[in-house]
Design a protein around this motif. Structure first.
Motif, PDB file in Angstrom:
ATOM      1  N   ARG A 106     -27.387 -30.437  58.237  1.00  0.00           N
ATOM      2  CA  ARG A 106     -27.115 -31.017  56.913  1.00  0.00           C
ATOM      3  C   ARG A 106     -25.609 -31.056  56.723  1.00  0.00           C
ATOM      4  NH1 ARG A 106     -26.885 -33.508  52.495  1.00  0.00           N
ATOM      5  NH2 ARG A 106     -27.327 -32.605  50.483  1.00  0.00           N
ATOM      6  N   SER A 107     -25.096 -32.214  56.346  1.00  0.00           N
ATOM      7  CA  SER A 107     -23.665 -32.316  56.110  1.00  0.00           C
ATOM      8  C   SER A 107     -23.345 -31.844  54.691  1.00  0.00           C
ATOM      9  CB  SER A 107     -23.213 -33.767  56.298  1.00  0.00           C
ATOM     10  OG  SER A 107     -23.867 -34.594  55.364  1.00  0.00           O
ATOM     11  N   ALA A 108     -22.091 -31.584  54.454  1.00  0.00           N
ATOM     12  CA  ALA A 108     -21.651 -31.188  53.118  1.00  0.00           C
ATOM     13  C   ALA A 108     -21.857 -32.358  52.153  1.00  0.00           C
ATOM     14  CB  ALA A 108     -20.191 -30.793  53.166  1.00  0.00           C
ATOM     15  N   LEU A 109     -21.939 -32.033  50.869  1.00  0.00           N
ATOM     16  CA  LEU A 109     -22.103 -33.073  49.855  1.00  0.00           C
ATOM     17  C   LEU A 109     -20.895 -34.002  49.842  1.00  0.00           C
ATOM     18  CD1 LEU A 109     -23.354 -31.019  46.768  1.00  0.00           C
ATOM     19  CD2 LEU A 109     -24.704 -32.496  48.238  1.00  0.00           C
ATOM     20  N   SER A 110     -21.156 -35.261  49.605  1.00  0.00           N
ATOM     21  CA  SER A 110     -20.055 -36.203  49.406  1.00  0.00           C
ATOM     22  C   SER A 110     -19.557 -36.046  47.973  1.00  0.00           C
ATOM     23  CB  SER A 110     -20.534 -37.636  49.634  1.00  0.00           C
ATOM     24  OG  SER A 110     -21.436 -38.007  48.595  1.00  0.00           O
ATOM     25  N   SER A 111     -18.419 -36.631  47.666  1.00  0.00           N
ATOM     26  CA  SER A 111     -17.890 -36.575  46.302  1.00  0.00           C
ATOM     27  C   SER A 111     -18.860 -37.215  45.319  1.00  0.00           C
ATOM     28  CB  SER A 111     -16.539 -37.290  46.222  1.00  0.00           C
ATOM     29  OG  SER A 111     -15.576 -36.590  46.960  1.00  0.00           O
ATOM     30  N   ALA A 112     -19.469 -38.312  45.717  1.00  0.00           N
ATOM     31  CA  ALA A 112     -20.424 -39.003  44.841  1.00  0.00           C
ATOM     32  C   ALA A 112     -21.653 -38.134  44.577  1.00  0.00           C
ATOM     33  CB  ALA A 112     -20.840 -40.343  45.461  1.00  0.00           C
ATOM     34  N   GLU A 113     -22.149 -37.459  45.618  1.00  0.00           N
ATOM     35  CA  GLU A 113     -23.302 -36.571  45.429  1.00  0.00           C
ATOM     36  C   GLU A 113     -22.952 -35.396  44.517  1.00  0.00           C
ATOM     37  OE1 GLU A 113     -25.838 -36.805  49.546  1.00  0.00           O
ATOM     38  OE2 GLU A 113     -23.823 -35.923  49.661  1.00  0.00           O
ATOM     39  N   LEU A 114     -21.770 -34.843  44.695  1.00  0.00           N
ATOM     40  CA  LEU A 114     -21.338 -33.740  43.843  1.00  0.00           C
ATOM     41  C   LEU A 114     -21.186 -34.202  42.398  1.00  0.00           C
ATOM     42  CD1 LEU A 114     -20.409 -30.850  43.430  1.00  0.00           C
ATOM     43  CD2 LEU A 114     -18.109 -31.576  44.100  1.00  0.00           C
ATOM     44  N   ASP A 115     -20.583 -35.366  42.182  1.00  0.00           N
ATOM     45  CA  ASP A 115     -20.448 -35.912  40.828  1.00  0.00           C
ATOM     46  C   ASP A 115     -21.811 -36.122  40.178  1.00  0.00           C
ATOM     47  OD1 ASP A 115     -17.685 -35.907  40.971  1.00  0.00           O
ATOM     48  OD2 ASP A 115     -17.552 -38.030  41.558  1.00  0.00           O
ATOM     49  N   ALA A 116     -22.777 -36.621  40.946  1.00  0.00           N
ATOM     50  CA  ALA A 116     -24.116 -36.853  40.403  1.00  0.00           C
ATOM     51  C   ALA A 116     -24.761 -35.540  40.017  1.00  0.00           C
ATOM     52  CB  ALA A 116     -24.971 -37.596  41.432  1.00  0.00           C
TER      53      ALA A 116
END
Length: 66
Positions: free
Chosen positions: A49-59
């Motif tokens: 599993r990769s780290a969260l992207s900025s967009a995923e973290l914002d969501a």
């Protein structure tokens, strides 16, 4: 013949500092946690599993504000 390499001791001070200080786990939570839970808390994303992207973290931050 090479001397046998000894394993290094478990870094209790560092782990307790991270769990109690940085992550703010209660002492009860620290001592009840399984080794797998501690490793997940300290080790980042699960294997595969990769780290969260900025967009995923914002969501997530929008969905769960605190």
């Amino acid at each position: 013949m090479r001397p046998e390499r000894q394993p290094s001791p478990f870094p209790w001070d560092e782990v307790l500092h991270l769990l109690l200080g940085r992550l703010r786990w209660s002492p009860d939570a620290v001592w009840r946690a399984t080794p797998r839970e501690v490793a997940a808390a300290l080790g980042g994303p699960a294997p595969g599993r990769s780290a969260l992207s900025s967009a995923e973290l914002d969501a997530l931050m929008s969905a769960f504000p605190d």
